[in-house]
Design a protein around this motif. Sequence first.
Motif, PDB file in Angstrom:
ATOM      1  N   GLU A  20       3.596   7.686  -7.793  1.00 50.98           N
ATOM      2  CA  GLU A  20       2.994   7.424  -6.482  1.00 50.98           C
ATOM      3  C   GLU A  20       3.120   8.640  -5.571  1.00 50.98           C
ATOM      4  OE1 GLU A  20       5.017   3.938  -5.191  1.00 50.98           O
ATOM      5  OE2 GLU A  20       4.136   2.649  -6.727  1.00 50.98           O
ATOM      6  N   GLY A 272      -4.095   2.284  -6.090  1.00 55.61           N
ATOM      7  CA  GLY A 272      -3.054   2.873  -5.257  1.00 55.61           C
ATOM      8  C   GLY A 272      -3.669   3.704  -4.141  1.00 55.61           C
ATOM      9  N   PHE A 381       2.300   4.481   0.997  1.00 50.23           N
ATOM     10  CA  PHE A 381       1.624   3.974  -0.202  1.00 50.23           C
ATOM     11  C   PHE A 381       1.417   2.476  -0.072  1.00 50.23           C
ATOM     12  CE2 PHE A 381       1.673   1.855  -4.303  1.00 50.23           C
ATOM     13  CZ  PHE A 381       0.741   2.578  -5.023  1.00 50.23           C
ATOM     14  N   ASP A 383      -0.860  -0.857  -2.309  1.00 51.18           N
ATOM     15  CA  ASP A 383      -1.793  -1.161  -3.383  1.00 51.18           C
ATOM     16  C   ASP A 383      -2.716  -2.301  -2.971  1.00 51.18           C
ATOM     17  OD1 ASP A 383      -0.153  -3.477  -3.844  1.00 51.18           O
ATOM     18  OD2 ASP A 383       1.103  -2.291  -5.153  1.00 51.18           O
ATOM     19  N   GLY A 448       5.889   0.857  -5.036  1.00 55.32           N
ATOM     20  CA  GLY A 448       5.464   0.810  -3.646  1.00 55.32           C
ATOM     21  C   GLY A 448       6.672   0.594  -2.749  1.00 55.32           C
TER      22      GLY A 448
END
Length: 539
Positions: A20, A272, A381, A383, A448
């Motif tokens: 990520e 993402g 971050f 999703d 995440g």
Amino acid sequence: MREMLTGGELDVLTGDYLAELTMLILGRDRLKDPGAGYARTFLRQLEECLGLAHERSVKIVTNAGGLNPAGLADAVRQLADRLGIPVRVAHVEGDDLKDRHPDSLAAHAYLGGFGIAECLKGGADVVVTGRVTDAALVTGPAAAHFGWRPTDHDRLAGAVVAGHVLECGTQATGGNYAFFDEGSHDVRRPGFPLAELHEDGSCVITKHPGSGGFVDVGTVTAQLLYETGGARYAGPDVTARLDTVRLTKDGPDRVRIEGVRGEAPPPTLKVGLNRLGGFRNEVVFVLTGLGIEAKAELVKGQLAEALGKVAEARWELVRTDRPDADTEETASALLRLVVRDPRQEAVGRVLSGAAIELALASYPGFHVLAPPGKGSPYGVFEDVYVPYGAVDHVAVLHDGRRIPVAPPQDTLVLEDLTEPPAPAPLPDGPVRRAPLGLLAGARSGDKGGNANVGVWVRTDEEWRWLAHTLTVDRFRELLPETRDLAVSRHVLPNLRALNFVVEGILGAGVAAQHRFDPQAKALGEWLRSRHLDIPEALL
């Protein structure tokens, strides 16, 4: 790369370059240079090793393409031409959804392995992808080699499990292993793992002869638990049932994985999203000797007015000091201040101005570990999920042909499984207060803003105790930072393991650096260090 190519037999060499945080870094690179966005370290390795791979007929499959797989494929061709090595390079595209999310620095769907399979079936020697699942680097070559179809769910699930074991390299061969100090294994330089895949989806995890580290049921169990959630491990190719995995020793440094069942993948793809969240800055005040807490309160009070001008300020007092210490360092505690704000000048001004101006006007012994800077950008971050139709998954072959990759025909909405029956509890007997880690291994990581902590034991008797003892309530009691967060427990009896998912403990993800251990890598080791009553019979 050289070690894997020269250390023993190999058909396909995979390389996982993306996390990520990596996607955010590559996104920032591409802002400066539209031709960037891929992992340049891969090219440096390949320059040394492309000839070796060609001589040994080893295929190379990597997600090092990052945000720009076509750009990396061209760079590999240029490298091969310069070295005079005839290789066919293909790439996979379709994961980039930034047009749909223009406010993001990067927006990428996690694709499966069938684009990779098309590239290999088309004759590629090197396959470069963007954002695919880590396991796709294994499911793709396996599907190409064995001719698997998207409906071969059990076989694909076995390859997903193999890919998950391989994805973090030496974490499967003694790296970062809870019991690294037991036995005579040398883990100073672990060799990399490899999987011997079979047509039925089973595999053996091993390593090249003579390489360091070791492979046993424990090291494979640890990696299976890493960064997973429930018993259903979902991906774009298949949902693998981790509760069906069976591990057995198959000889020295060999562990057989079999029995893995698969289900149709979920009807949506994970995407993402990485964006810039603002700017952060930090300073660590050193507090030495007596009155640590009073000194901390003094500097907090002195900075209160200035900190009212930034969006967020967090203090953390770390008591590294001890009484009557025989060195100054062990007589000192650390008071950490982190500030965040959309404006770089705001976080720079607070710490380089207000904090340092206290140097001659605050607690006795005032000093800091390092002068603060101007502040650095941090990322966020998250999703989201999109239907398969939102993605144009395409294999671009070495001769330029474009092969569309169809979405799965069968899908299954993901649901949590009912917790299986617990084993019979141990009979009552004397107990001793001791660290959990005397019995249990653990491995933890990030997804995440969430963290997972996988905990396992090595005997049936230990499992009878662990399954009944380490409840969600006991987990929260042992790790007080989780008390106000949602925690779920997932039971994996075949692995003698429990997997805990802690929601929100990492804030907006690793790039936001929300806590001291921003990727929760050591959360499991903290849990192992905590004391509870353990039956003496097990100790």
